[in-house]
Design an enzyme around this catalytic site. Structure first.
Site, mmCIF file in Angstrom:
data_model
loop_
_atom_site.group_PDB
_atom_site.id
_atom_site.type_symbol
_atom_site.label_atom_id
_atom_site.label_comp_id
_atom_site.label_asym_id
_atom_site.label_seq_id
_atom_site.Cartn_x
_atom_site.Cartn_y
_atom_site.Cartn_z
ATOM 1 C CE LYS A 1 -3.695 4.898 -1.431
ATOM 2 N NZ LYS A 1 -4.598 5.350 -2.289
ATOM 3 C CE1 TYR B 1 -3.875 2.103 0.687
ATOM 4 C CE2 TYR B 1 -2.616 3.189 2.465
ATOM 5 C CZ TYR B 1 -3.622 3.229 1.648
ATOM 6 O OH TYR B 1 -4.695 4.176 1.941
HETATM 7 P P1 NAD Z 1 -13.227 2.466 0.915
HETATM 8 O O1 NAD Z 1 -12.891 1.029 0.835
HETATM 9 O O2 NAD Z 1 -14.305 3.054 1.798
HETATM 10 O O3 NAD Z 1 -13.232 3.039 -0.489
HETATM 11 C C1 NAD Z 1 -12.633 2.574 -1.548
HETATM 12 C C2 NAD Z 1 -13.407 2.685 -2.768
HETATM 13 O O4 NAD Z 1 -12.534 2.156 -3.882
HETATM 14 C C3 NAD Z 1 -14.643 1.653 -2.580
HETATM 15 O O5 NAD Z 1 -15.751 2.227 -2.983
HETATM 16 C C4 NAD Z 1 -14.130 0.486 -3.467
HETATM 17 O O6 NAD Z 1 -15.415 -0.197 -4.051
HETATM 18 C C5 NAD Z 1 -13.473 1.141 -4.614
HETATM 19 N N1 NAD Z 1 -12.628 0.071 -5.366
HETATM 20 C C6 NAD Z 1 -11.855 -0.858 -5.066
HETATM 21 N N2 NAD Z 1 -11.525 -1.385 -6.101
HETATM 22 C C7 NAD Z 1 -11.884 -0.809 -7.248
HETATM 23 C C8 NAD Z 1 -11.722 -0.878 -8.487
HETATM 24 N N3 NAD Z 1 -10.836 -1.998 -9.046
HETATM 25 N N4 NAD Z 1 -12.099 0.009 -9.400
HETATM 26 C C9 NAD Z 1 -13.011 0.726 -9.032
HETATM 27 N N5 NAD Z 1 -13.328 1.065 -7.682
HETATM 28 C C10 NAD Z 1 -12.728 0.380 -6.662
HETATM 29 O O7 NAD Z 1 -11.878 3.471 1.615
HETATM 30 P P2 NAD Z 1 -11.753 5.015 1.665
HETATM 31 O O8 NAD Z 1 -11.330 5.069 3.250
HETATM 32 O O9 NAD Z 1 -12.984 5.965 1.424
HETATM 33 O O10 NAD Z 1 -10.804 5.262 0.739
HETATM 34 C C11 NAD Z 1 -10.658 6.127 -0.115
HETATM 35 C C12 NAD Z 1 -9.359 6.460 -0.724
HETATM 36 O O11 NAD Z 1 -8.706 7.055 0.344
HETATM 37 C C13 NAD Z 1 -8.377 4.984 -0.986
HETATM 38 O O12 NAD Z 1 -7.597 5.289 -2.231
HETATM 39 C C14 NAD Z 1 -7.654 4.806 0.331
HETATM 40 O O13 NAD Z 1 -6.579 4.452 0.041
HETATM 41 C C15 NAD Z 1 -7.273 6.504 0.587
HETATM 42 N N6 NAD Z 1 -7.139 6.679 2.005
HETATM 43 C C16 NAD Z 1 -7.850 6.445 3.073
HETATM 44 C C17 NAD Z 1 -7.483 6.768 4.385
HETATM 45 C C18 NAD Z 1 -8.523 6.165 5.575
HETATM 46 O O14 NAD Z 1 -7.996 6.334 6.693
HETATM 47 N N7 NAD Z 1 -9.727 6.118 5.304
HETATM 48 C C19 NAD Z 1 -6.442 7.013 4.485
HETATM 49 C C20 NAD Z 1 -5.400 7.213 3.670
HETATM 50 C C21 NAD Z 1 -5.606 7.111 2.234
#
Ligand code: NAD
Length: 251
Positions: free
Chosen positions: A163, A159
């Site tokens: 990133k 990851y």
């Molecule tokens: P989440 O799992 O709720 O959302 C991720 C979304 O990506 C989901 O809707 C999923 O269906 C979609 N997805 C997965 N594989 C896919 C594909 N092949 N094609 C299209 N869509 C796909 O997670 P989140 O927390 O809302 O995360 C959103 C973004 O933020 C991600 O990139 C995550 O890495 C990043 N992020 C989140 C956090 C956190 O603390 N939640 C921190 C840093 C970064």
């Protein structure tokens, strides 16, 4: 009342938008007047529910299923958007997954799946959307990276590599597209309350809070508001930037 940020008539594509940060971003952009394309890979019901909500806000919204790492599906999605809206002004590369484990136990598929969704997906969407933006000499792309890509994190070599890669993609693409009037930025969230982080154990949660100077987890709106700023004219002189939205964790 005049909107402080007005995205009326803009067309935004948010990947992985059916829940979490993507969902909140779609809602925030729509509230600022943008038309929104909700990309999703599996959860059709959630995507349709969101589209109804976005349409009720007065923006035009559609949902399109596509795996962001499958080139043919990305091309088909972009073609559908152009058919429906004629253009794309904003791209938010938000889709992401985690497959955490220590490196000794990490399988090749844990590595490849994460790199595919988080990095290849952003590359493909940027590749096909930027063609449209270059032609109109305007546009804004925001890549959702992570504080793990800036500082690293044990148990997340896949990851954090993806990133960190997104940050490289952001900076190179920002340099490539700046002469064409297209801005590219990244957001590196810290720990945000979503289904992705709901799975954390109490011990891990406590550790995170200790490492976060502000002392609390972020909310999806903290990231969505930052996206709104970066895609708006308020950020017209900002490109190639990585904005940490992390309660101070990464400083
Ligand atoms: P989440 O799992 O709720 O959302 C991720 C979304 O990506 C989901 O809707 C999923 O269906 C979609 N997805 C997965 N594989 C896919 C594909 N092949 N094609 C299209 N869509 C796909 O997670 P989140 O927390 O809302 O995360 C959103 C973004 O933020 C991600 O990139 C995550 O890495 C990043 N992020 C989140 C956090 C956190 O603390 N939640 C921190 C840093 C970064």
């Amino acid at each position: 009342m005049e909107k402080f940020i007005d995205l009326t008539n803009k067309v935004a594509l948010v990947t992985g938008a059916s829940r979490g940060i993507g969902r909140e971003t779609a809602l925030t952009l729509a509230k600022a007047g943008s038309n929104v394309v909700v990309n999703y890979s599996k959860s059709e019901e959630q995507a349709k529910e969101l589209v109804d909500k976005l349409n009720s806000l007065g923006s035009k919204a559609i949902a399109i299923r596509a795996d962001v790492h499958a080139e043919d599906q990305v091309i088909e999605m972009i073609n559908k958007i152009v058919l429906e809206f004629e253009t794309i002004d904003i791209l938010v590369n938000n889709a992401g997954i985690t497959r955490d484990s220590l490196i000794a136990r990490m399988s090749i598929s844990d590595w490849e799946d994460v790199l595919n969704v988080c990095l290849k997906g952003a590359f493909l969407c940027s590749k096909y959307v930027s063609r449209i933006m270059i032609r109109k000499r305007s546009g804004a792309i925001v890549n959702i990276s992570s504080v793990a890509g800036v500082r690293g994190n044990p148990g997340q070599v896949n990851y954090s590599s993806a990133k960190a890669g997104l940050i490289g993609l952001t900076k190179s693409l920002a340099r490539e597209l700046a002469p064409r009037g297209v801005r590219v930025n990244a957001i590196a969230p810290g720990y945000i309350k979503t289904e992705l982080t709901d799975r954390l154990s109490e011990t891990v949660r406590e550790k995170i809070l200790k490492a976060t100077p502000l002392g609390y987890l972020g909310e999806t709106k903290d990231v969505a508001n930052s996206v709104l700023f970066l895609v708006s004219d308020l950020a017209r002189y900002i490109t190639g930037h990585v904005l940490l939205v992390d309660g101070g964790m990464g400083m």
